[in-house]
Design a protein around this motif. Structure first.
Motif, mmCIF file in Angstrom:
data_model
loop_
_atom_site.group_PDB
_atom_site.id
_atom_site.type_symbol
_atom_site.label_atom_id
_atom_site.label_comp_id
_atom_site.label_asym_id
_atom_site.label_seq_id
_atom_site.Cartn_x
_atom_site.Cartn_y
_atom_site.Cartn_z
ATOM 1 N N ARG A 19 0.805 -1.215 0.000
ATOM 2 C CA ARG A 19 0.000 0.000 0.000
ATOM 3 C C ARG A 19 0.848 1.279 0.000
ATOM 4 O O ARG A 19 0.326 2.353 -0.254
ATOM 5 N N ASN A 20 2.147 1.205 0.325
ATOM 6 C CA ASN A 20 3.036 2.378 0.356
ATOM 7 C C ASN A 20 2.496 3.463 1.291
ATOM 8 O O ASN A 20 2.410 4.644 0.955
ATOM 9 N N ASP A 27 -2.911 7.506 9.052
ATOM 10 C CA ASP A 27 -3.747 8.129 10.075
ATOM 11 C C ASP A 27 -4.778 9.080 9.470
ATOM 12 O O ASP A 27 -5.812 9.359 10.085
ATOM 13 N N SER A 28 -4.507 9.546 8.259
ATOM 14 C CA SER A 28 -5.440 10.478 7.624
ATOM 15 C C SER A 28 -6.524 9.785 6.801
ATOM 16 O O SER A 28 -7.313 10.457 6.135
ATOM 17 N N LEU A 29 -6.563 8.461 6.825
ATOM 18 C CA LEU A 29 -7.593 7.740 6.075
ATOM 19 C C LEU A 29 -8.966 7.995 6.675
ATOM 20 O O LEU A 29 -9.132 8.046 7.903
ATOM 21 N N GLU A 30 -9.959 8.129 5.817
ATOM 22 C CA GLU A 30 -11.325 8.332 6.268
ATOM 23 C C GLU A 30 -11.953 7.001 6.674
ATOM 24 O O GLU A 30 -11.378 5.927 6.474
ATOM 25 N N SER A 31 -13.123 7.080 7.260
ATOM 26 C CA SER A 31 -13.793 5.880 7.777
ATOM 27 C C SER A 31 -14.106 4.886 6.657
ATOM 28 O O SER A 31 -13.913 3.674 6.813
ATOM 29 N N THR A 32 -14.577 5.397 5.507
ATOM 30 C CA THR A 32 -14.884 4.495 4.389
ATOM 31 C C THR A 32 -13.629 3.802 3.885
ATOM 32 O O THR A 32 -13.634 2.596 3.586
ATOM 33 N N GLN A 33 -12.528 4.551 3.804
ATOM 34 C CA GLN A 33 -11.277 3.949 3.353
ATOM 35 C C GLN A 33 -10.762 2.920 4.366
ATOM 36 O O GLN A 33 -10.221 1.875 3.985
ATOM 37 N N LEU A 35 -12.649 1.111 6.377
ATOM 38 C CA LEU A 35 -13.495 -0.081 6.224
ATOM 39 C C LEU A 35 -13.113 -0.869 4.982
ATOM 40 O O LEU A 35 -13.091 -2.117 5.000
ATOM 41 N N GLN A 36 -12.800 -0.177 3.893
ATOM 42 C CA GLN A 36 -12.379 -0.875 2.674
ATOM 43 C C GLN A 36 -11.049 -1.596 2.893
ATOM 44 O O GLN A 36 -10.838 -2.720 2.407
ATOM 45 N N LEU A 37 -10.117 -0.956 3.633
ATOM 46 C CA LEU A 37 -8.838 -1.596 3.941
ATOM 47 C C LEU A 37 -9.048 -2.840 4.797
ATOM 48 O O LEU A 37 -8.448 -3.898 4.548
ATOM 49 N N LEU A 38 -9.917 -2.727 5.821
ATOM 50 C CA LEU A 38 -10.239 -3.894 6.642
ATOM 51 C C LEU A 38 -10.877 -4.990 5.806
ATOM 52 O O LEU A 38 -10.561 -6.181 5.958
ATOM 53 N N ASN A 39 -11.759 -4.612 4.889
ATOM 54 C CA ASN A 39 -12.396 -5.602 4.022
ATOM 55 C C ASN A 39 -11.376 -6.269 3.098
ATOM 56 O O ASN A 39 -11.473 -7.471 2.822
ATOM 57 N N ASP A 40 -10.369 -5.498 2.614
ATOM 58 C CA ASP A 40 -9.333 -6.091 1.757
ATOM 59 C C ASP A 40 -8.505 -7.121 2.524
ATOM 60 O O ASP A 40 -8.151 -8.180 1.984
ATOM 61 N N ALA A 50 -13.638 -10.617 -0.635
ATOM 62 C CA ALA A 50 -12.936 -9.642 -1.484
ATOM 63 C C ALA A 50 -13.962 -8.926 -2.373
ATOM 64 O O ALA A 50 -14.148 -9.252 -3.548
ATOM 65 N N VAL A 51 -14.675 -7.962 -1.779
ATOM 66 C CA VAL A 51 -15.714 -7.218 -2.492
ATOM 67 C C VAL A 51 -15.494 -5.728 -2.238
ATOM 68 O O VAL A 51 -14.707 -5.322 -1.374
ATOM 69 N N ASP A 52 -16.219 -4.919 -3.004
ATOM 70 C CA ASP A 52 -16.190 -3.476 -2.832
ATOM 71 C C ASP A 52 -17.351 -3.087 -1.920
ATOM 72 O O ASP A 52 -18.518 -3.374 -2.219
#
Length: 676
Positions: A19-20, A27-33, A35-40, A50-52
């Motif tokens: 992810r670099n 720390d600046s990631l938003e809540s949606t991002q 959640l998407q990272l946790l889902n990944d 593995a869904v969007d």
């Protein structure tokens, strides 16, 4: 917390995520991002996830993540008391909730992959008991459970093979070594063939050796068949013995039996089997199913810590106290007169419990009897193999055992007597030797003295006279003592008989009174026991009904509690949605442009505009590339032709230089010959 973030960023920058991130960007990631990272990460552990998350509702995302975290045995840091907070934070993408989950998942990714893979095949499908009454559903469920057990065994074998130390490199080395050994053996065979070819009649010898090998193999197969036939014969003899024993038992049972007794015995066996099939076995099966359902429910829940167990024990103690209080209240309010059938119900419950206990005892006794019969058959066959004689049975064996016991007791007694006599004989023999030696010494001294005094033989005569007088006096004393003893014994017996009669007379009178009193007390005890049994049966019936009521109330309480939690979580989710909608509406209606730009609609509008501008630029760039594609291809082709032409000229130039050098060498050699 900083160490946790460093670990998360370090793991996310490695394979397979790449992810670099750094601490600031993460720390600046938003809540949606988040959640998407946790889902990944969950999708890396289980590919089904593995869904969007933008393509599904937040409730579905939260439910899917919670189910997978439950399967992976994730325990929230706050314990069971903060489960609602954890669910709410997972829905809204709260950092204090997401960061510990990411840290826990990235710490044990390989282990969780394995657990998720096994969960796909080992989580049982909960089939209601009503559906299992259908034969097709029951057979399918049984096949499903058998396949699950087969999968468990295969997975264990696979893990054992992985950890057994065998590797593909070692196997390849073994195969290479075996091939080398095979080549060496082939070479040796070739050498031996060449040696044998020089011997006369080698073909006949080879044929003889081949026949010898065939006969040896046949001998081994015949020996194996012989052993198998011996085993079959042994099993047949055992079966014959069992059948003969059954026949003997049936004949023995049929000697004094009548058709009525046989029918009565068959009816008893039929009643017992009917009771087992219709009452006992279904009750046990239902209890096993209930315990299995509870165990599956416990396994499906996340792992519990010591604090959870302490809370459960506290709840159990509180519920037990409440149950005892309810029982006491019920006993205080209970009046036996209100129920006309209470006594009969109590007696029926007591009889049913006794019936169940006796059935279990009978079944256990039958199992013990069958096991003992099998052991007896084995022992009898072993004894026949050792001695070759018929084994005693029944009364003959009992008489033989009693005879052996009596002989063994007599033998032990005689052996002890012989040992005592032998020891005493040794002592007496030694004493006799010492006394004889001493007597001889004294006699020699006495004879020397008599010879010295001139009265030889005096001592012998004196001894004889003393011995005769002593024997006579002893006989007289024995006669007198015997007469005195007999007279005294008769007197004592008469006195004892009189004393016993006088002392037993009042005791006999008291005994008659006590016997009558004992009969009265025994009768009163029987009545009290009957009353006690009826009272105990009533209390037992009341206790069972109270237990059923408490159980139903507990189940209802659990259902209502789960329903309350579900409604509460849905309410919190809806409150969050409503709050977000109010904030969005407030920002959208606001007159301040800075506040209005913070609205989600404005952000998405800006993003759409930027993406449309970027799309226009990319389409213009694509159009330019398409237009310059043909000329660029021609230019590339011309450049490649020019490159090949220059390489050809280079080769020609090098060949000309080589030919010029060779000609110069030949010319110098000719000039040297002319000089010579």
């Amino acid at each position: 917390m900083s160490d946790q973030l460093k670990f998360i960023v370090e793991k996310l920058n490695k394979e397979p995520f790449k992810r670099n991130f750094n601490l600031i960007t993460f720390d600046s990631l938003e809540s949606t991002q988040l959640l998407q990272l946790l889902n990944d990460i969950l999708g890396e552990i289980d590919p089904k996830h593995a869904v969007d998350i933008r393509e599904e509702l937040p409730e579905q995302t939260a439910k899917r993540m919670l189910s997978l975290l439950g399967i992976l045995k994730y325990k929230p840091p706050g314990g069971t008391s903060d489960l609602s907070t954890f669910r709410q934070g997972l829905v809204i993408g709260s950092k204090p909730v997401i960061h510990p989950v990411l840290h826990w998942l990235l710490q044990r990714t390989n282990e969780l992959k394995k657990r998720a893979y096994l969960a796909r095949f080992l989580i049982r499908v909960d089939v209601p008991a009503d559906f299992l009454q259908d034969d097709t559903v029951a057979d399918t469920n049984r096949q499903y459970e058998e396949l699950m057990e087969v999968f468990k065994n295969l997975h264990k074998e696979c893990e054992q093979l992985k950890t057994s130390g065998f590797s593909t490199a070692e196997i390849r080395r073994d195969i290479t070594a075996m091939e080398e050994e095979k080549d060496q053996l082939m070479k040796r065979v070739e050498r031996l063939k060449k040696r044998v070819e020089t011997v006369q009649n080698h073909q006949r010898m080879l044929e003889t050796a081949r026949q010898l090998r065939v006969e040896k193999e046949r001998e081994e197969s015949l020996a194996q068949q012989k052993q198998e036939q011996k085993n079959q014969l042994f099993h047949a003899e055992q079966k014959l013995q069992r059948i003969q024993l059954q026949l003997k038992d049936m004949r023995h049972a049929a000697v004094d039996s009548k058709p009525e007794s046989l029918m009565k015995r068959l009816e008893e066996e039929t009643k017992f089997n009917t009771y087992l099939v219709s009452e006992k076995i279904p009750r046990e099966l239902e209890a096993k199913k209930q315990s299995l359902y509870l165990l599956q429910k416990v396994v499906a829940e996340p792992a519990m810590g010591q604090s959870d167990l302490g809370e459960l024990e506290t709840k159990i103690n509180e519920i037990n106290v409440q149950i005892n209080q309810l029982i006491e209240k019920r006993m205080m309010k209970y009046e036996p007169i209100d129920s006309k059938f209470s006594m009969y119900r109590q007696q029926a419950s007591i009889i049913s419990r006794k019936k169940t206990a006796k059935a279990e005892e009978l079944q256990a006794a039958k199992e013990d009897l069958s096991n003992l019969e099998k052991q007896m058959l084995q022992k009898s066959s072993q004894a026949r193999d050792l001695n070759g004689t018929e084994v005693l049975k029944g009364d003959e064996f009992k008489r033989y055992v009693n005879k052996l016991r009596s002989k063994n007791t007599l033998f032990k007694k005689k052996r002890l007597e012989i040992a005592e006599i032998t020891a005493e004989f040794g002592i007496l023999q030694r004493t006799e030797e010492l006394l004889k030696q001493r007597h001889e010494d004294i006699q020699q001294q006495l004879q020397a003295i008599e010879d010295k005094k001139g009265i030889s033989g005096y001592s012998y005569t004196q001894e004889e006279l003393e011995r005769v007088s002593a024997v006579k006096s002893e006989m007289d004393e024995v006669k007198g003592r015997t007469l005195d003893n007999m007279s005294e014994m008769v007197k004592k017996l008469n006195a004892m008989v009189a004393d016993k009669k006088s002392s037993l007379a009042p005791i006999i009178k008291d005994l008659r009174h006590l016997r009558q009193k004992c009969q009265e007390i025994t009768q009163e005890c029987g009545e009290k026991k009957t009353q006690y049994d009826s009272c105990a049966a009533g209390l037992e019936t009341n206790r069972s009904t109270l237990e059923q009521e408490v159980k139903s109330l507990q189940e209802e309480c659990l259902q209502e509690e789960s329903r309350y939690r579900q409604i509460n979580s849905m309410k919190q989710i809806l409150d969050v949605y409503l709050q977000r909608a109010k904030e969005e509406m407030k920002l959208y209606v606001s007159s301040d442009q800075q506040e209005k730009r913070k609205a989600t609609r404005e952000q998405y509008s800006r993003m759409i505009t930027e993406q449309e501008n970027l799309g226009k630029k990319l389409r213009e760039k694509q159009k330019g590339v398409r237009e310059s594609h043909g000329p660029n291809l021609k230019q590339v082709k011309m450049w490649r032709d020019f490159q090949s032409l220059m390489e050809c000229k280079k080769e020609c130039f090098l060949k000309q230089q080589d030919q010029a050098g060779i000609g110069q060498v030949i010319q110098e050699g000719g000039e040297d010959r002319l000089v010579l």
